[in-house]
Write a protein that holds these residues in place. Structure first.
Motif, short mmCIF file in Angstrom:
data_model
loop_
_atom_site.label_atom_id
_atom_site.label_comp_id
_atom_site.label_asym_id
_atom_site.label_seq_id
_atom_site.Cartn_x
_atom_site.Cartn_y
_atom_site.Cartn_z
N HIS A 35 0.84 -1.21 0.00
CA HIS A 35 0.00 0.00 0.00
C HIS A 35 0.87 1.25 0.00
O HIS A 35 0.55 2.23 -0.67
N ARG A 99 -8.08 -8.31 9.98
CA ARG A 99 -9.34 -9.02 10.18
C ARG A 99 -10.05 -9.24 8.85
O ARG A 99 -9.81 -8.51 7.88
N VAL B 79 -3.73 7.36 2.57
CA VAL B 79 -2.57 6.54 2.93
C VAL B 79 -1.44 7.43 3.46
O VAL B 79 -0.74 7.07 4.42
N THR B 82 -2.10 8.18 6.96
CA THR B 82 -1.80 7.00 7.80
C THR B 82 -0.30 6.88 8.04
O THR B 82 0.13 6.64 9.18
N VAL B 83 0.50 7.08 6.99
CA VAL B 83 1.96 6.91 7.13
C VAL B 83 2.55 8.03 7.99
O VAL B 83 3.37 7.78 8.87
N GLY B 86 -0.48 8.51 11.36
CA GLY B 86 -1.15 7.35 11.97
C GLY B 86 -2.66 7.52 12.09
O GLY B 86 -3.32 6.88 12.91
N ILE B 90 -3.44 1.97 11.04
CA ILE B 90 -3.31 0.76 10.21
C ILE B 90 -4.15 -0.35 10.84
O ILE B 90 -3.83 -0.85 11.92
N PRO B 92 -5.47 -3.49 9.01
CA PRO B 92 -5.62 -4.20 7.73
C PRO B 92 -6.88 -5.08 7.68
O PRO B 92 -7.29 -5.66 8.69
N VAL B 93 -7.44 -5.14 6.51
CA VAL B 93 -8.68 -5.91 6.30
C VAL B 93 -8.48 -6.81 5.09
O VAL B 93 -7.94 -6.38 4.06
N GLY B 119 -3.76 1.85 -1.02
CA GLY B 119 -4.55 1.39 0.13
C GLY B 119 -5.34 0.14 -0.13
O GLY B 119 -5.97 -0.40 0.78
N ALA B 136 -6.97 -4.52 2.16
CA ALA B 136 -7.13 -3.07 2.30
C ALA B 136 -6.41 -2.59 3.55
O ALA B 136 -6.26 -3.34 4.53
N LEU B 137 -5.98 -1.35 3.52
CA LEU B 137 -5.18 -0.81 4.62
C LEU B 137 -6.01 -0.57 5.87
O LEU B 137 -5.52 -0.73 6.99
N PRO B 139 -10.50 -0.40 7.43
CA PRO B 139 -11.90 -0.70 7.11
C PRO B 139 -12.58 0.38 6.28
O PRO B 139 -13.46 0.09 5.47
#
Lengths: 103, 192
Positions: A35, A99, B79, B82-83, B86, B90, B92-93, B119, B136-137, B139
């Motif tokens: 990603h 999840r 993204v 997020t990087v 935060g 993160i 992940p899904v 993402g 995915a990164l 939900p």
């Protein structure tokens, strides 16, 4: 004006690649690494080519740049998919917080 | 049929000239030879090349591209947040979803769009059921994928291709848009 726009594109590209590099250290597993990498692959390359497009001296070079972008945006997802699929088939562990979800 | 061979040859030769950047006799000779060999190697695929195109098809495809570019920008910002900060975190899904697409090329196109968007990455597509496995990164991105507008736009492209039946029938069967796509997962050893 066009040079200013091109420079903004190059700045955007630089930021995208910087974010990707930082992301390589922050992501918890190989799946999430992809990603971070995709920011540079999609946006970084897109901005760089847009910048070059704006300052190109001729349309021959501009068409070439568009072909490069099209090829990049076709090939790059395929390789990303293959890398992840290889990890998935070889049961590369997912991050603990991953999840499952149904759409 | 011959028109398709000529169209493919001209397309490949034009591509060669664009990439070569020069049009002296050496480049032209090499380009002609390479294009001819490539057309010969692709002779089985030539009947599947569409000859006709309409303004509506181009518009539908352009709409898909615009949606894709907008989504890439939106997701890249998400993204990046997020990087750098935060936020969103993160989480992940692994998403399994079955988009309302029937053709293989439509599924491959959607899979490419998903992977191109930061993402989210398509891990696999079941060729039988059309179920996508996506990583995915977070939900938020996963939920966005389920109701992504581009799915409806690709569906509209599928229907447009079906209405026009733009691929020529050949001896022993007819080619459709569906025959263009790759069958993801065909290589699975257990055939699942």
């Amino acid at each position: 004006m066009i040079r200013l726009l091109a420079n903004l594109c190059f700045l955007g590209s630089f930021i995208s690649f910087a974010v990707t590099t930082l992301g390589l250290y922050k992501m918890p597993d190989p799946y999430n690494l992809m990603h971070a990498v995709s920011v540079a692959d999609s946006v970084g390359v897109g901005f760089a080519i847009l910048g070059f497009f704006l300052v190109s001296p001729s349309w021959a070079v501009r068409i070439k740049l568009l072909v490069v972008l099209a090829l990049f945006w076709i090939v790059n997802p395929a390789t990303s998919h293959l890398v992840l699929k290889a990890g998935f088939v070889r049961e590369e562990p997912l991050a603990a917080e991953t999840r499952a979800m149904k759409g | 049929m011959e028109r398709r061979y000529i169209a493919l040859f001209l397309l490949l030769f034009g591509f060669w000239l664009v990439v070569a950047g020069e049009a002296d006799w050496e480049h032209i000779l090499v380009g002609v030879l390479v294009a001819l060999v490539t057309v010969w190697l692709w002779r089985d695929l030539v009947p599947q090349i569409p000859l006709s195109c309409s303004a509506r098809g181009v518009l539908l495809f352009g709409q898909c591209l615009l949606t894709l570019v907008w989504s890439i920008i939106e997701s890249a910002i998400s993204v990046t947040r997020t990087v750098l900060f935060g936020n969103p975190p993160i989480e992940p899904v692994l998403l399994t979803v079955r988009p309302n697409l029937e053709t293989n090329w439509g599924r491959v196109f959607l899979a490419n769009c998903i992977t191109l968007t930061p993402g989210s990455v398509t891990i696999d597509i079941d060729p039988e059921t059309g179920v996508f496995i996506i990583h995915a990164l977070n939900p938020e991105i996963a939920e966005g994928l389920c109701s992504w507008r581009i799915i409806d736009e690709i569906r509209a492209l599928e229907l447009w291709g079906k209405e026009r039946a733009i691929y020529a029938p050949t001896a022993g069967g007819s080619y459709s848009l569906d025959s263009l796509g790759t069958l993801a997962g065909d290589h699975r050893p257990d055939g699942s």
